[in-house]
Design a protein around this motif. Sequence first.
Motif, mmCIF file in Angstrom:
data_model
loop_
_atom_site.group_PDB
_atom_site.id
_atom_site.type_symbol
_atom_site.label_atom_id
_atom_site.label_comp_id
_atom_site.label_asym_id
_atom_site.label_seq_id
_atom_site.Cartn_x
_atom_site.Cartn_y
_atom_site.Cartn_z
ATOM 1 N N GLU A 22 24.833 67.472 24.814
ATOM 2 C CA GLU A 22 23.557 67.370 24.099
ATOM 3 C C GLU A 22 23.586 66.253 23.061
ATOM 4 N N ARG A 50 21.177 75.876 23.134
ATOM 5 C CA ARG A 50 21.672 74.652 22.503
ATOM 6 C C ARG A 50 22.981 74.943 21.762
ATOM 7 N N LYS A 76 17.396 68.273 31.164
ATOM 8 C CA LYS A 76 17.064 68.357 29.740
ATOM 9 C C LYS A 76 15.631 67.879 29.554
#
Length: 299
Positions: free
Chosen positions: A175, A165, A291
Motif C-alpha cells: 500500500e 488497510r 486497489k
Amino acid sequence: MTDTQQASSSSHSAHASQPISPELRRWVAEQMAAGHSNTALRQSMRDAGWMQDAIDAALGPAAVAAAPAQPAAAAAPAEPRTKMPGPLLEGSPLYVDAGDRQVQVLLTMKHPRVVVFGDLLSDEECEGLIAGARERLARSLTVETKTGGEALNVDRTSDGMFFTRGESPLVQRVEERIARLLHWPVEFGEGLQILRYAPGAQYRPHYDYFDPAEPGTPTILRRGGQRLATLVIYLQEPGQGGGTTFPDVGLEVAPRRGTGVFFSYDRPDPSTRTLHGGAPVLAGEKWVATKWLREREFA
C-alpha cells in the motif's frame, strides 16, 4: 454503467445467454452516434468476451432504437477534477520511483488515462498475497448502486476477498508503494482486494466509478467519495487468456505476473473511455490484486 448496473438491470434479451442492460444499449447507441461501425462494435464485444447471441441482441436495430434516453445529468457531465492520482511521467521516464522500488513504465495512454507498470511486485510478494488470501476467498460481490449495498453479479465470476488497510507488514508495504507511485495517500484507498479467476471466469466490461444517477450512490459516497482510479496488479499468470481489456480503444493488457495496470477517470462519465473488463481465463488460474482510489479518506 458501473460495475454493478449490468446485474441490477431487469432488461434481458429473450434470446441472449448474457444479460443486456439498458446501460449497455445506451453505450451502443452512443458509439454508433460517434461514428463507430456495427462491425467494429461487434469485434470489440467479441474481444471483451461477449457471446454471439448477446452481441446480436445488443447491436440489432431494435436494441439500438430501444436505448433509453440519457438522463439530464448525463447530458451535462460533471466537470473533470484537476487533482488526480497518478505517476509523474514528465520527460517520459523508463522507471519511476515507488519508494522502496524502481518500477518500469511499459505503456502510457492519454485518453483513456492508462499506464502499465512492470516489476511493481516481486514474485515473493505476489506469492505472499495469494497465500494470505487463499483461505478467505468467497464468490466476488460488487457494490450495488441501486441500494448502496453489495450483491452477486452474473458478469463477475471470480472469487475474492479484501485485506484491511495495513493488515500485515506485506499489505502495508504494498500500500505504501502504491501511494508513493501514484502520489495519493494510503488513507484515500480502499482495502486491497484479491481475486482468483478459474478457467472460464471473467469480468465483463464495466465502469468502476459510481453512477451519480443511481439511488444508492449517495450512500456509497459517504465512505470516501467517488472512485477516481483503479490499479490492477497481476499476482499469477494464467496459462492462456485473462487479459484486461479496454473495448473503447481496442487495448488488451496481458496478465504478466508483477505487472500493474493503472487507469483513472476524472469524472463519473463514459466520456472517460474507461470501460474495461477481464477477458475469460482459458487455461490455468489468474490471481490479481485491485486497489481503488477515492477522492478522500476511505473509512
